[in-house]
Design an enzyme around this catalytic site. Structure first.
Site, short mmCIF file in Angstrom:
data_model
loop_
_atom_site.label_atom_id
_atom_site.label_comp_id
_atom_site.label_asym_id
_atom_site.label_seq_id
_atom_site.Cartn_x
_atom_site.Cartn_y
_atom_site.Cartn_z
N ASP A 13 6.23 0.95 25.78
CA ASP A 13 7.21 -0.12 25.98
C ASP A 13 7.51 -0.91 24.71
OD1 ASP A 13 7.23 0.61 28.67
OD2 ASP A 13 5.59 -0.77 29.14
N LYS A 16 11.33 1.81 22.34
CA LYS A 16 11.75 3.11 21.79
C LYS A 16 13.17 3.46 22.21
CE LYS A 16 8.20 4.82 23.98
NZ LYS A 16 7.50 3.61 24.39
N ALA A 39 7.70 7.25 31.96
CA ALA A 39 8.43 6.48 30.95
C ALA A 39 9.55 5.67 31.58
CB ALA A 39 9.01 7.44 29.91
N GLY A 40 9.83 4.53 30.97
CA GLY A 40 10.99 3.73 31.36
C GLY A 40 11.58 3.19 30.08
N HIS A 41 12.70 3.73 29.65
CA HIS A 41 13.31 3.34 28.37
C HIS A 41 14.60 2.57 28.64
CE1 HIS A 41 11.02 6.78 26.10
NE2 HIS A 41 10.22 5.96 26.76
N GLN A 223 5.70 6.81 26.13
CA GLN A 223 4.41 6.10 26.10
C GLN A 223 4.14 5.59 24.68
OE1 GLN A 223 4.26 9.45 28.03
NE2 GLN A 223 5.18 7.97 29.38
N ARG A 304 3.25 -6.99 32.53
CA ARG A 304 2.52 -6.39 31.42
C ARG A 304 1.51 -7.40 30.86
NH1 ARG A 304 8.13 -4.46 28.83
NH2 ARG A 304 8.49 -2.58 30.03
P1 GDP Z 1 10.39 1.66 25.78
O1 GDP Z 1 9.65 2.22 26.94
O2 GDP Z 1 9.60 1.75 24.51
O3 GDP Z 1 11.77 2.22 25.60
O4 GDP Z 1 10.55 0.11 26.06
P2 GDP Z 1 10.96 -0.57 27.48
O5 GDP Z 1 12.41 -0.37 27.71
O6 GDP Z 1 10.03 -0.17 28.55
O7 GDP Z 1 10.63 -2.09 27.19
C1 GDP Z 1 11.20 -2.79 26.13
C2 GDP Z 1 11.92 -4.00 26.71
O8 GDP Z 1 12.24 -4.88 25.66
C3 GDP Z 1 13.24 -3.66 27.36
O9 GDP Z 1 13.48 -4.57 28.39
C4 GDP Z 1 14.25 -3.86 26.24
O10 GDP Z 1 15.56 -4.17 26.72
C5 GDP Z 1 13.65 -5.01 25.53
N1 GDP Z 1 13.88 -5.07 24.08
C6 GDP Z 1 13.95 -4.06 23.17
N2 GDP Z 1 14.06 -4.55 21.93
C7 GDP Z 1 14.07 -5.89 22.04
C8 GDP Z 1 14.13 -6.98 21.11
O11 GDP Z 1 14.20 -6.81 19.90
N3 GDP Z 1 14.09 -8.24 21.63
C9 GDP Z 1 14.00 -8.48 22.95
N4 GDP Z 1 13.95 -9.75 23.37
N5 GDP Z 1 13.94 -7.50 23.86
C10 GDP Z 1 13.96 -6.24 23.40
P1 IMO Z 2 7.17 4.21 28.09
O1 IMO Z 2 7.70 5.55 27.61
C1 IMO Z 2 3.72 1.82 29.23
C2 IMO Z 2 0.49 3.86 31.33
C3 IMO Z 2 0.28 3.50 32.78
C4 IMO Z 2 -1.21 3.76 32.90
C5 IMO Z 2 -1.43 4.96 32.02
C6 IMO Z 2 -1.42 6.29 32.75
O2 IMO Z 2 8.11 3.44 28.92
O3 IMO Z 2 6.61 3.45 26.92
P2 IMO Z 2 0.38 7.79 33.99
O4 IMO Z 2 1.52 7.43 34.88
O5 IMO Z 2 0.80 8.45 32.72
O6 IMO Z 2 -0.71 8.51 34.71
O7 IMO Z 2 -0.27 6.37 33.56
O8 IMO Z 2 -0.37 4.95 31.07
N1 IMO Z 2 1.87 4.30 31.00
C7 IMO Z 2 2.74 3.55 30.34
N2 IMO Z 2 2.65 2.29 29.89
N3 IMO Z 2 4.83 2.54 28.99
C8 IMO Z 2 4.93 3.82 29.41
O9 IMO Z 2 5.94 4.63 29.08
C9 IMO Z 2 3.87 4.37 30.15
N4 IMO Z 2 3.64 5.57 30.75
C10 IMO Z 2 2.40 5.51 31.25
O10 IMO Z 2 0.61 2.17 33.02
O11 IMO Z 2 -1.92 2.68 32.33
MG MG Z 3 8.98 1.62 28.83
#
Ligand code: GDP
Ligand code: IMO
Ligand code: MG
Length: 423
Positions: A13, A16, A39-41, A223, A304
């Site tokens: 998170d 990416k 994953a959640g991007h 991740q 988180r």
């Molecule tokens: P990922 O899994 O690495 O793609 O990241 P996530 O999408 O799960 O979580 C990142 C969160 O931070 C999302 O809600 C994005 O919209 C947000 N985000 C990304 N870059 C920035 C930033 O520079 N500032 C803020 N405030 N939010 C951001």
């Molecule tokens: P993105 O790509 C944050 C964490 C879960 C758990 C551990 C194992 O959005 O960064 P799993 O479902 O793989 O068996 O879970 O890994 N986890 C993540 N934490 N971002 C993620 O993906 C994750 N994918 C898995 O919370 O602790």
């Molecule tokens: Mg994520």
């Protein structure tokens, strides 16, 4: 051409998705190489927010091809849902979203096993996203898995039934968890029709042909490095290699083909799920980071855990991933803090202080040694260049660079696509 890589250097998170979406225009292909719907991007542009789980984050750029590589585990039901949402947003993807035949399929019974295993672990649970990731990779390495390419084979149904039967036998060792197999199975088979509409490819040839043809490829990690199966905080990790090595096995490219490795870190640190987190703040500062940063999971909605940026941890993942440059995200989340901090060392219970990660963080009660920095207490919205950032923000970044030994080439100042400072 070489293949550039975007990786999370913390526990996931890091932002990416945002960075991949921004950079995608410079590439011909964006490819996921590991992980799955855990994953959640998140991407934000044009006033809209999109969350991708399986689909690479280059999909909103109309000229880019996107690939789901062989190292990914794919749940066709989640995938279908994601594709429907893309269709509803007017994204035309059917010809430019490719799936590797060698990617493994997540079956309904994989999710069931994930839930049963976590329930059985009780307090010791991993905190899995329960998407079936662990059981699917177990079947892959156990040589029982079912691959995407098999849906084209006459023996597919037979292969499916054999694996399902094995899972039903395995489930008998666990206390029962509620699961409607008939309904889940029906939805799963229906969702395969959507998968069949996409080009299935022998991705190793496809990717290497592109490279030979001087095309540019961006590999999108899922991740984070601290969730890596080999080097993360085992057993509180995911089930794939989340670092650069995973690009080689997850796409079929040789190590010398790797070019830039862009490591992403938040300006602080978060973790979702169980497991050690040395710089975690369990006090009101941690709560403040969570609120300011809106730190709630993109996949599960769970709050988180939050703490200060951890420099020994980042040094470790830079070492292992071969990161050539860094990107700092969410620096704006610190805008209101009068003082911020970074962990620079670990203090062990016996008084030793060092900068190395111990063999097993789960059994080492290390405390972070914190270095404090003055905050900037102002908005960063107007800054479009590095030298327009407040001097205290620059001092913070430059001090981290000194410590980590590689430059921050990008600073993200907000979730939106355009809020990115390039240096
Ligand atoms: P990922 O899994 O690495 O793609 O990241 P996530 O999408 O799960 O979580 C990142 C969160 O931070 C999302 O809600 C994005 O919209 C947000 N985000 C990304 N870059 C920035 C930033 O520079 N500032 C803020 N405030 N939010 C951001
Ligand atoms: P993105 O790509 C944050 C964490 C879960 C758990 C551990 C194992 O959005 O960064 P799993 O479902 O793989 O068996 O879970 O890994 N986890 C993540 N934490 N971002 C993620 O993906 C994750 N994918 C898995 O919370 O602790
Ligand atoms: Mg994520």
């Amino acid at each position: 051409m070489q293949i550039d890589v975007i990786l999370g250097l913390q526990w996931g998170d890091e932002g990416k998705g945002k960075i991949v979406d921004f950079l995608a225009e410079e590439y011909d292909l964006v490819a996921r190489f590991q992980g799955g719907p855990n994953a959640g991007h998140t991407l934000k542009f044009g006033g809209q927010k999109y969350v991708l789980h399986t689909v690479p984050s280059g999909i909103f750029r109309p000229n880019q091809v996107n690939l789901i590589g062989n190292g990914v585990v794919l749940d066709p039901v989640v995938f279908q849902r994601e594709l429907r949402a893309l269709e509803a947003s007017g994204v035309d993807f059917y010809k430019r979203l490719l799936v590797a035949r060698k990617a493994h399929l997540i079956l309904p019974t994989h999710r069931w096993l994930d839930a049963a295993s976590e329930a059985h672990k009780g307090q010791a649970k991993i905190g899995s996203t329960l998407k079936g990731i662990g059981p699917t990779y177990m079947d892959k390495t156990g040589r029982n898995g079912l691959r995407v390419g098999s849906i084209e084979l006459p023996s597919f149904r037979e292969q499916y039934e054999a694996l399902k039967t094995k899972h039903l036998d395995l489930l008998k060792i666990y206390p029962p968890v509620p699961f409607d197999l008939e309904a889940e199975e029906k939805a799963w088979f229906e969702s395969l029709d959507t998968l069949r509409r996409l080009p299935l490819v022998d991705a190793e040839y496809y990717v290497n042909d592109l490279l030979a043809d001087n095309k540019r490829i961006l590999a999108e990690g899922a991740q984070g490095a601290m969730l890596d199966i080999d080097f993360g905080t085992y057993p509180f990790v995911t089930s794939s290699n989340t670092m650069t090595a995973g690009v080689c096995t997850g796409l079929g490219v040789a190590p010398q083909k790797i070019g830039r490795v862009i490591g992403i870190t938040k300006a602080y640190c978060t973790r979702v799920g169980s497991g050690p987190f040395p710089s975690e703040l369990l006090d009101e500062t941690g709560e403040r980071l969570r609120q300011e940063g809106q730190e709630f999971g993109s996949t599960t909605g769970r709050p988180r855990r939050c703490g200060w940026i951890d420099l020994p941890q980042l040094r470790y993942t830079i070492l292992l991933s071969g990161a050539t440059e860094l990107c700092m995200t969410k620096i704006d989340v610190l805008n209101t803090f009068a003082e911020i901090a970074a962990a620079t060392q670990y203090r062990h219970p016996d008084g030793r202080v060092n900068t190395e990660l111990p063999f097993d963080l789960c059994y080492s009660d290390v405390q972070p040694v914190l270095k404090k920095y003055a905050g900037w207490q102002s908005s960063l919205d107007q800054a479009t260049q590095f030298d327009q950032l407040p001097s205290t923000a620059r001092a913070f970044i430059e001090d981290l660079e000194q410590y980590l030994g590689i430059p921050f080439s990008m600073i993200s100042t907000g979730p939106e696509r355009e809020k990115l400072i390039l240096r």
